[in-house]
Design a protein around this motif. Structure first.
Motif, PDB file in Angstrom:
ATOM      1  N   TYR A  42       6.719  -1.066   1.072  1.00 37.60           N
ATOM      2  CA  TYR A  42       5.951  -0.776  -0.150  1.00 37.60           C
ATOM      3  C   TYR A  42       6.737  -1.197  -1.378  1.00 37.60           C
ATOM      4  CZ  TYR A  42       4.418   1.875  -4.188  1.00 37.60           C
ATOM      5  OH  TYR A  42       4.042   2.225  -5.453  1.00 37.60           O
ATOM      6  N   TYR A  43       7.984  -0.767  -1.465  1.00 36.13           N
ATOM      7  CA  TYR A  43       8.777  -1.084  -2.658  1.00 36.13           C
ATOM      8  C   TYR A  43       9.116  -2.567  -2.757  1.00 36.13           C
ATOM      9  CZ  TYR A  43       9.453   3.776  -4.042  1.00 36.13           C
ATOM     10  OH  TYR A  43       9.261   5.067  -4.482  1.00 36.13           O
ATOM     11  N   LYS A  44       9.270  -3.225  -1.624  1.00 38.16           N
ATOM     12  CA  LYS A  44       9.650  -4.635  -1.645  1.00 38.16           C
ATOM     13  C   LYS A  44       8.474  -5.571  -1.859  1.00 38.16           C
ATOM     14  CE  LYS A  44      13.897  -4.830   1.124  1.00 38.16           C
ATOM     15  NZ  LYS A  44      14.499  -5.357   2.378  1.00 38.16           N
ATOM     16  N   GLN A  45       7.279  -5.190  -1.363  1.00 34.57           N
ATOM     17  CA  GLN A  45       6.193  -6.158  -1.299  1.00 34.57           C
ATOM     18  C   GLN A  45       4.959  -5.821  -2.128  1.00 34.57           C
ATOM     19  OE1 GLN A  45       5.209  -7.209   2.742  1.00 34.57           O
ATOM     20  NE2 GLN A  45       7.343  -7.478   3.347  1.00 34.57           N
ATOM     21  N   TYR A  46       4.667  -4.528  -2.387  1.00 31.74           N
ATOM     22  CA  TYR A  46       3.446  -4.245  -3.159  1.00 31.74           C
ATOM     23  C   TYR A  46       3.558  -3.003  -4.031  1.00 31.74           C
ATOM     24  CZ  TYR A  46       2.321  -1.200   0.876  1.00 31.74           C
ATOM     25  OH  TYR A  46       2.341  -0.253   1.871  1.00 31.74           O
ATOM     26  N   ASN A  47       4.760  -2.772  -4.539  1.00 31.28           N
ATOM     27  CA  ASN A  47       4.957  -1.658  -5.464  1.00 31.28           C
ATOM     28  C   ASN A  47       4.054  -1.811  -6.686  1.00 31.28           C
ATOM     29  OD1 ASN A  47       6.198   0.580  -6.812  1.00 31.28           O
ATOM     30  ND2 ASN A  47       7.352  -0.906  -8.015  1.00 31.28           N
ATOM     31  N   ARG A  52      -5.715   1.887 -10.666  1.00 29.53           N
ATOM     32  CA  ARG A  52      -5.818   1.529 -12.086  1.00 29.53           C
ATOM     33  C   ARG A  52      -5.901   0.033 -12.342  1.00 29.53           C
ATOM     34  NH1 ARG A  52      -1.242   5.722 -14.489  1.00 29.53           N
ATOM     35  NH2 ARG A  52      -2.073   7.593 -13.482  1.00 29.53           N
ATOM     36  N   GLY A  53      -5.477  -0.785 -11.394  1.00 28.07           N
ATOM     37  CA  GLY A  53      -5.422  -2.214 -11.658  1.00 28.07           C
ATOM     38  C   GLY A  53      -6.325  -2.992 -10.721  1.00 28.07           C
ATOM     39  N   VAL A  54      -6.708  -4.175 -11.165  1.00 33.58           N
ATOM     40  CA  VAL A  54      -7.526  -5.039 -10.313  1.00 33.58           C
ATOM     41  C   VAL A  54      -6.692  -6.161  -9.705  1.00 33.58           C
ATOM     42  CG1 VAL A  54      -9.644  -4.554 -11.580  1.00 33.58           C
ATOM     43  CG2 VAL A  54      -8.187  -6.462 -12.309  1.00 33.58           C
ATOM     44  N   HIS A  55      -5.392  -6.186 -10.016  1.00 37.42           N
ATOM     45  CA  HIS A  55      -4.560  -7.250  -9.467  1.00 37.42           C
ATOM     46  C   HIS A  55      -4.239  -6.969  -8.002  1.00 37.42           C
ATOM     47  CE1 HIS A  55      -1.047  -4.610  -9.899  1.00 37.42           C
ATOM     48  NE2 HIS A  55      -1.408  -4.408 -11.165  1.00 37.42           N
ATOM     49  N   THR A  56      -3.692  -7.962  -7.334  1.00 36.46           N
ATOM     50  CA  THR A  56      -3.500  -7.899  -5.890  1.00 36.46           C
ATOM     51  C   THR A  56      -2.570  -6.771  -5.467  1.00 36.46           C
ATOM     52  OG1 THR A  56      -3.918 -10.264  -5.654  1.00 36.46           O
ATOM     53  CG2 THR A  56      -2.686  -9.200  -3.877  1.00 36.46           C
ATOM     54  N   LEU A  57      -1.441  -6.621  -6.159  1.00 37.32           N
ATOM     55  CA  LEU A  57      -0.501  -5.572  -5.769  1.00 37.32           C
ATOM     56  C   LEU A  57      -1.131  -4.187  -5.921  1.00 37.32           C
ATOM     57  CD1 LEU A  57       2.965  -6.757  -7.169  1.00 37.32           C
ATOM     58  CD2 LEU A  57       1.887  -7.227  -4.967  1.00 37.32           C
ATOM     59  N   GLY A  58      -1.888  -3.990  -7.011  1.00 37.27           N
ATOM     60  CA  GLY A  58      -2.551  -2.707  -7.217  1.00 37.27           C
ATOM     61  C   GLY A  58      -3.562  -2.412  -6.125  1.00 37.27           C
ATOM     62  N   ALA A  61      -1.645  -1.470  -2.917  1.00 37.08           N
ATOM     63  CA  ALA A  61      -1.082  -0.120  -3.015  1.00 37.08           C
ATOM     64  C   ALA A  61      -2.176   0.933  -2.858  1.00 37.08           C
ATOM     65  CB  ALA A  61      -0.362   0.054  -4.347  1.00 37.08           C
ATOM     66  N   THR A  62      -3.315   0.699  -3.495  1.00 31.33           N
ATOM     67  CA  THR A  62      -4.429   1.640  -3.395  1.00 31.33           C
ATOM     68  C   THR A  62      -4.934   1.734  -1.965  1.00 31.33           C
ATOM     69  OG1 THR A  62      -5.088   1.243  -5.685  1.00 31.33           O
ATOM     70  CG2 THR A  62      -6.754   2.175  -4.219  1.00 31.33           C
ATOM     71  N   ASP A  63      -5.054   0.598  -1.309  1.00 31.69           N
ATOM     72  CA  ASP A  63      -5.520   0.601   0.083  1.00 31.69           C
ATOM     73  C   ASP A  63      -4.568   1.390   0.981  1.00 31.69           C
ATOM     74  OD1 ASP A  63      -7.690  -0.924  -0.643  1.00 31.69           O
ATOM     75  OD2 ASP A  63      -6.864  -2.822   0.102  1.00 31.69           O
ATOM     76  N   ALA A  64      -3.272   1.216   0.769  1.00 28.83           N
ATOM     77  CA  ALA A  64      -2.296   1.925   1.595  1.00 28.83           C
ATOM     78  C   ALA A  64      -2.312   3.420   1.305  1.00 28.83           C
ATOM     79  CB  ALA A  64      -0.892   1.362   1.362  1.00 28.83           C
ATOM     80  N   TYR A  65      -2.415   3.756   0.025  1.00 31.40           N
ATOM     81  CA  TYR A  65      -2.423   5.164  -0.406  1.00 31.40           C
ATOM     82  C   TYR A  65      -3.641   5.889   0.150  1.00 31.40           C
ATOM     83  CZ  TYR A  65      -2.429   9.025  -3.848  1.00 31.40           C
ATOM     84  OH  TYR A  65      -2.424  10.250  -4.474  1.00 31.40           O
TER      85      TYR A  65
END
Length: 406
Positions: A42-47, A52-58, A61-65
């Motif tokens: 998580y911290y290395k690849q999609y922190n 809140r965001g529409v970008h890929t990392l957000g 993170a939302t999907d994992a959460y």
């Protein structure tokens, strides 16, 4: 070393020149590679922040959460992820129920019923509710071995009993309390039941619909997950009727200058940036435990506890507390004439980690007529060889203090 111990990197070390035997899982369990790697990834690849965001990392993170929330829902068989609220742990979850559910609803003439064996986290909140509302705090009567007589317990529940709070498994005695039967008794009289699952969810299959509990609280760090993350399960209709206890950030829907509205469940109880990495790690811990199988974990812990009781009874002058049979993987004990802190210190010199103190259960210690105890607690990475090492360490402790006292 058993088949699962190899998954836990911390267990491969030596402590004070001896291979580590970790017997303090009731305080916190160790973490397998799978959980450590999930948090690291998580911290290395999609922190990123969630929701809140529409970008890929957000999005990742939302999907994992939220994916972890679904895993928790499945683990305890809740009807909906709306019933799964992330918290900092069991203590926070129980305090939410006390402040958001109990305080606005209880008053003079109402009764709160708990056990004297409760962890302080499931005792002090109800003391505070009683002080704030005028409700009476009352206690079940324990049997001499630390169990509940179900018929006596049912008689203690009456029409004034608005809330019963009880641990499914005692963190001191290893007692398994009859939550399902208590839930039926309290529901028959119009009350609700709050279950402290800190010692049960990590060690046995817990089905909230089968138990018919109204609330269940547990922590990730006791079930092979990270610290700082926990869960409050609540029946949807109860959570919907409750007000949030923290305000701001992610829990809001619409804000004007003088009024605000809240998001739907479960997010109205998750103000601010949540512990995203903790949720990711918790999801990985659930995956790991389900791969092992919760029935397998429970059978292993029960067998190990039974073996520990049998072996420890060989140590002359050692007193074991709690039921001799049908206990989870916890054995609490004292050696006559030796303070439990001294017992734990000598064992540590042998590389054996146990807990010593009152275990956040001071009323229970007074009921047991002791100031403190030592406690050995087991998990899926322990085996009979660890118990044998413990017994050897206890014999050395007796010999050492026997010579000192001469």
């Amino acid at each position: 070393m058993n088949r699962y111990a190899k998954d836990f990197p911390i267990l491969g070390q030596q402590v004070n020149g001896n291979p580590l035997v970790y017997l303090d899982s009731s305080a916190t369990s160790q973490k397998p590679f799978q959980v450590i790697e999930a948090v690291e990834t998580y911290y290395k690849q999609y922190n990123s922040n969630v929701h809140r965001g529409v970008h890929t990392l957000g999005s990742r993170a939302t999907d994992a959460y939220e994916g972890a929330r679904e895993k928790v829902r499945r683990l305890i068989n809740a009807e909906s992820t709306q019933e799964i609220v992330y918290t900092r742990g069991t203590t926070t979850a129980l305090n939410i129920v006390a402040s958001s559910y109990a305080c606005p609803r209880l008053g003079e003439g109402d009764e709160i019923l708990i056990s004297p064996s409760e962890h302080h986290s499931n005792l002090i909140p109800w003391q505070q509710v009683a002080k704030k509302t005028g409700a009476a705090l009352k206690y079940f009567t324990l049997e001499p071995d630390g169990t509940l007589d179900l018929e006596k317990a049912k008689q203690a529940i009456n029409e004034r009993t608005r809330l019963v709070a009880i641990a499914q498994v005692s963190n001191v005695l290893g007692t398994i309390f009859p939550v399902k039967e208590l839930a039926k008794a309290v529901h028959d009289r119009g009350g609700v039941i709050v279950v402290d699952g800190a010692q049960s969810v990590p060690h046995m299959k817990v089905d909230v619909r089968e138990l018919d509990c109204d609330f269940l609280a547990f922590s990730g760090h006791k079930m092979a997950g990270p610290t700082g993350i926990g869960v409050l399960y609540g029946k949807k209709e109860l959570l919907e009727a409750m007000e949030p206890v923290e305000f701001g950030g992610e829990m809001i829907d619409h804000v004007d200058l003088y009024e605000s509205t809240w998001k739907e469940l479960p997010w109205k109880f998750e103000g601010g940036t949540p512990l995203i990495a903790g949720a990711v790690g918790l999801g990985a811990a659930v995956d790991y435990l389900e791969q092992v199988g919760m029935d397998t974990v429970a059978e292993h812990d029960r067998k190990l506890a039974a073996y520990a009781v049998k072996r420890m009874e060989e140590v002359e002058g050692l007193n074991i507390y709690g039921p001799r049979e049908d206990r989870m993987g916890i054995v609490t004990f004292n050696i006559e004439g030796v303070h439990p802190h001294d017992v734990a210190t000598v064992l540590d010199a042998e590389g054996i980690a146990v807990r010593a103190g009152h275990h956040c259960c001071q009323p229970l210690m007074r009921w047991m007529e002791v100031a403190a105890t030592a406690r050995a607690s087991f998990y899926l990475y322990n085996d009979e060889a660890d118990i044998d090492r413990l017994v050897q360490g206890l014999q050395k402790t007796k010999e050492y203090f026997g010579n000192v006292l001469r």
